[in-house]
Design an enzyme around this catalytic site. Structure first.
Site, PDB file in Angstrom:
ATOM      1  CD1 TRP A  39       4.033   2.781  -9.666  1.00  0.00           C
ATOM      2  CD2 TRP A  39       4.093   0.821 -10.733  1.00  0.00           C
ATOM      3  NE1 TRP A  39       2.950   2.039  -9.254  1.00  0.00           N
ATOM      4  CE2 TRP A  39       2.962   0.836  -9.897  1.00  0.00           C
ATOM      5  CE3 TRP A  39       4.321  -0.312 -11.518  1.00  0.00           C
ATOM      6  CZ2 TRP A  39       2.069  -0.235  -9.803  1.00  0.00           C
ATOM      7  CZ3 TRP A  39       3.438  -1.381 -11.438  1.00  0.00           C
ATOM      8  CH2 TRP A  39       2.328  -1.339 -10.586  1.00  0.00           C
ATOM      9  CD1 TRP A  41       7.800   6.590  -7.871  1.00  0.00           C
ATOM     10  CD2 TRP A  41       8.877   8.131  -6.650  1.00  0.00           C
ATOM     11  NE1 TRP A  41       7.542   6.332  -6.542  1.00  0.00           N
ATOM     12  CE2 TRP A  41       8.190   7.266  -5.767  1.00  0.00           C
ATOM     13  CE3 TRP A  41       9.628   9.168  -6.110  1.00  0.00           C
ATOM     14  CZ2 TRP A  41       8.248   7.419  -4.382  1.00  0.00           C
ATOM     15  CZ3 TRP A  41       9.682   9.324  -4.732  1.00  0.00           C
ATOM     16  CH2 TRP A  41       9.005   8.459  -3.880  1.00  0.00           C
ATOM     17  CE1 TYR A  87      -0.430  -2.254  -8.125  1.00  0.00           C
ATOM     18  CE2 TYR A  87      -2.016  -1.311  -9.656  1.00  0.00           C
ATOM     19  CZ  TYR A  87      -1.169  -1.179  -8.574  1.00  0.00           C
ATOM     20  OH  TYR A  87      -1.065   0.036  -7.924  1.00  0.00           O
ATOM     21  CD  GLN A 113       4.666   6.816  -8.795  1.00  0.00           C
ATOM     22  OE1 GLN A 113       5.390   6.497  -9.731  1.00  0.00           O
ATOM     23  NE2 GLN A 113       4.463   6.030  -7.758  1.00  0.00           N
ATOM     24  N   GLY A 173       3.738   8.989  -3.955  1.00  0.00           N
ATOM     25  CA  GLY A 173       4.807   7.987  -3.897  1.00  0.00           C
ATOM     26  C   GLY A 173       4.895   7.349  -2.511  1.00  0.00           C
ATOM     27  CG  ASP A 175       1.559   4.488  -2.679  1.00  0.00           C
ATOM     28  OD1 ASP A 175       2.330   5.416  -2.985  1.00  0.00           O
ATOM     29  OD2 ASP A 175       1.258   3.571  -3.457  1.00  0.00           O
ATOM     30  CE1 TYR A 363       3.545  -0.173  -0.149  1.00  0.00           C
ATOM     31  CE2 TYR A 363       1.538   1.072   0.110  1.00  0.00           C
ATOM     32  CZ  TYR A 363       2.444   0.470  -0.699  1.00  0.00           C
ATOM     33  OH  TYR A 363       2.242   0.500  -2.042  1.00  0.00           O
ATOM     34  CD  GLU A 407       7.353  -2.418  -2.250  1.00  0.00           C
ATOM     35  OE1 GLU A 407       6.964  -3.597  -2.061  1.00  0.00           O
ATOM     36  OE2 GLU A 407       6.597  -1.499  -2.598  1.00  0.00           O
TER      37      GLU A 407
HETATM   38  C1  GLC Z   1       4.243   1.466  -4.253  1.00  0.00           C
HETATM   39  C2  GLC Z   1       4.991   2.688  -3.753  1.00  0.00           C
HETATM   40  C3  GLC Z   1       5.240   3.650  -4.904  1.00  0.00           C
HETATM   41  C4  GLC Z   1       5.958   2.902  -6.022  1.00  0.00           C
HETATM   42  C5  GLC Z   1       5.182   1.644  -6.432  1.00  0.00           C
HETATM   43  C6  GLC Z   1       5.939   0.762  -7.404  1.00  0.00           C
HETATM   44  O1  GLC Z   1       2.971   1.802  -4.701  1.00  0.00           O
HETATM   45  O2  GLC Z   1       4.299   3.320  -2.727  1.00  0.00           O
HETATM   46  O3  GLC Z   1       6.010   4.734  -4.483  1.00  0.00           O
HETATM   47  O4  GLC Z   1       6.148   3.718  -7.114  1.00  0.00           O
HETATM   48  O5  GLC Z   1       4.938   0.860  -5.298  1.00  0.00           O
HETATM   49  O6  GLC Z   1       7.178   0.432  -6.898  1.00  0.00           O
END
Ligand code: GLC
Length: 442
Positions: A39, A41, A87, A113, A173, A175, A363, A407
């Site tokens: 991913w 960021w 996924y 992102q 980011g 979400d 979330y 997380e």
């Molecule tokens: C979720 C988060 C996102 C992050 C991804 C992987 O989708 O919302 O910000 O980059 O997980 O960790």
């Protein structure tokens, strides 16, 4: 050695272990099962963690991400390095080959992102001991990052305001933030038939609903139908938002690029261009995205041409990029204290705890995220709010210490009287990476 030092040393060791485990040879996964690819960021934050104990991996993390950059400067939000089917929507859904400039080498998404790479390069330079070596690395990759910023200003700013848009909530980011609820209400998304994978890994109460996933897919279907063409997306996407977190990160990274190009020398033209972007972006940001009544920065719904009047943790991200004046920063901090800072809560909830849409488990609708806290910590320090910064740092470390490298975390202190778990994925890379950074910082 004191008890505290010992505990911190142990936490740091455990964090290093998490990062080593999630390393895949040339990049890191955010966590096992739930997020099996690279991913955008996440990689930036992860590189900051690695920089403290293995600079080669930090550099590799970034160069692998940049290797997936498209010919137009765009950097995707997920790079699919394997065909994992844990996924959804996975490698075959996005069909980014539809875009003429997409990477031929990697399958990826056609969304991006928050552009962290610029400031991450500067962090690597600050952390690295061998400055010459790290500067050589920066010289190799910095133009790619510049091209990425150029992509944003050329393609994502239709009214030439210096504020770029996102066309999907997954680009933000954050979400599942309540910010997007109103936009989804304007959309007449079809009901899709698909098999979710996230809820096989994580309790559904902590994840978005099926209906929300329909909206997420609908926006992507529109983008695909138009081959991910930016002009078409700007014209047709039902979701088009100027996001304060995204734009703050772009502005922070602009500043880092200016300073890094200055160190490298011989790049006056690019510095001049970056300064022009910077000046316009900061001016518009302060004019358009600050809500005087809410006393906070807000999101702007560009599609429906109206401000989104909610406060979230993204409202404070401009501190990280030095966007507000000192007076406005004080107003912002008052809002933070008043709405988010009660003694019964850990900083910083991802959504306004005084709003009825706040949900401490779900979330981005309330829980604490360590990457956001990390930016808030440095943002508060930028303006000399050192006490509050220290609280953000302590709260972050305490949460991870108590329950592990999750997380996200419940912001309510009372919750931990009976529970000792965080939410979402465990052994989560950026949580580990940024804890390492915070523990090494004073
Ligand atoms: C979720 C988060 C996102 C992050 C991804 C992987 O989708 O919302 O910000 O980059 O997980 O960790």
């Amino acid at each position: 050695m004191s008890l505290i030092e010992n505990t911190y040393k142990d936490l740091s060791k455990r964090a290093i272990k998490v990062l080593k485990k999630n390393w895949q040879g040339s990049f890191s996964i955010p966590c096992k099962g739930l997020y099996p690819f690279q991913w955008n960021w996440d990689s930036g934050f992860i590189a900051i963690g690695f920089a403290h104990f293995d600079m080669d991996k930090a550099k590799k993390e970034i160069s692998t991400l940049l290797d997936a950059q498209w010919g137009n400067g765009f950097i995707p939000h997920i790079v699919f390095h394997n065909e994992s089917d844990t996924y959804f929507p996975g490698p075959d859904y996005h069909q980014t080959y539809l875009h003429p400039k997409a990477s031929k080498k990697y399958k990826s998404t056609g969304m991006t992102q928050p552009p962290v790479t610029g400031f991450v390069l500067q962090e690597l330079y600050k952390i690295g001991k061998d400055k010459e070596d790290i500067l050589l690395f920066i010289e190799k990759v910095i133009d790619n990052v510049y091209e990425n910023h150029n992509y944003f200003y050329e393609n994502r700013d239709p009214y030439n305001e210096g504020l770029v848009y996102i066309y999907h909530n997954w680009e933000s980011g954050t979400d599942n933030s309540p910010m997007w609820d109103g936009i989804f209400k304007t959309m007449d998304s079809p009901e899709y038939n698909f098999e979710r994978r996230d809820t096989a890994h994580v309790d559904a109460a902590q994840r978005p609903s099926k209906r929300e996933y329909d909206h997420y897919l609908y926006i992507l279907e529109i983008a695909k139908e138009h081959n991910y063409d930016d002009k078409k997306i700007a014209e047709l996407s039902p979701f088009l938002v100027q996001d304060p977190l995204f734009n703050s990160i772009l502005i922070k990274s602009n500043q880092s690029l200016i300073e890094l190009y200055d160190l490298i020398g011989n790049n006056q033209e690019k510095i001049n261009q970056l300064k022009k972007w910077q000046e316009k972006s900061i001016r518009s940001f302060n004019k358009k995205l600050f809500d005087k009544e809410l006393e906070a920065y807000i999101h702007y719904d560009l599609r429906n041409n109206k401000p989104i009047n909610y406060i979230s943790s993204s409202s404070f991200s401009p501190l990280f990029a030095n966007i507000p004046s000192p007076e406005r920063a004080q107003i912002l901090v008052n809002t933070l204290n008043k709405k988010f800072g009660g003694k019964d809560k850990y900083l910083c909830a991802s959504f306004d705890p005084t709003n009825n849409l706040f949900n401490p488990k779900k979330y981005w609708r309330g829980p604490v995220w360590i990457n956001i806290n990390w930016m808030l910590y440095y943002g508060l320090k930028n303006y000399g709010f050192n006490q509050l910064a220290l609280r953000v740092k302590k709260d972050s470390i305490e949460l991870v210490e108590k329950v592990g490298f999750y997380e996200y975390f419940d912001p309510r202190k009372e919750f931990y009287k009976e529970n000792s778990k965080g939410y979402g994925g465990n052994n989560f890379s950026w949580t580990a990476a940024l804890v390492i950074n915070l523990l090494n910082e004073n």
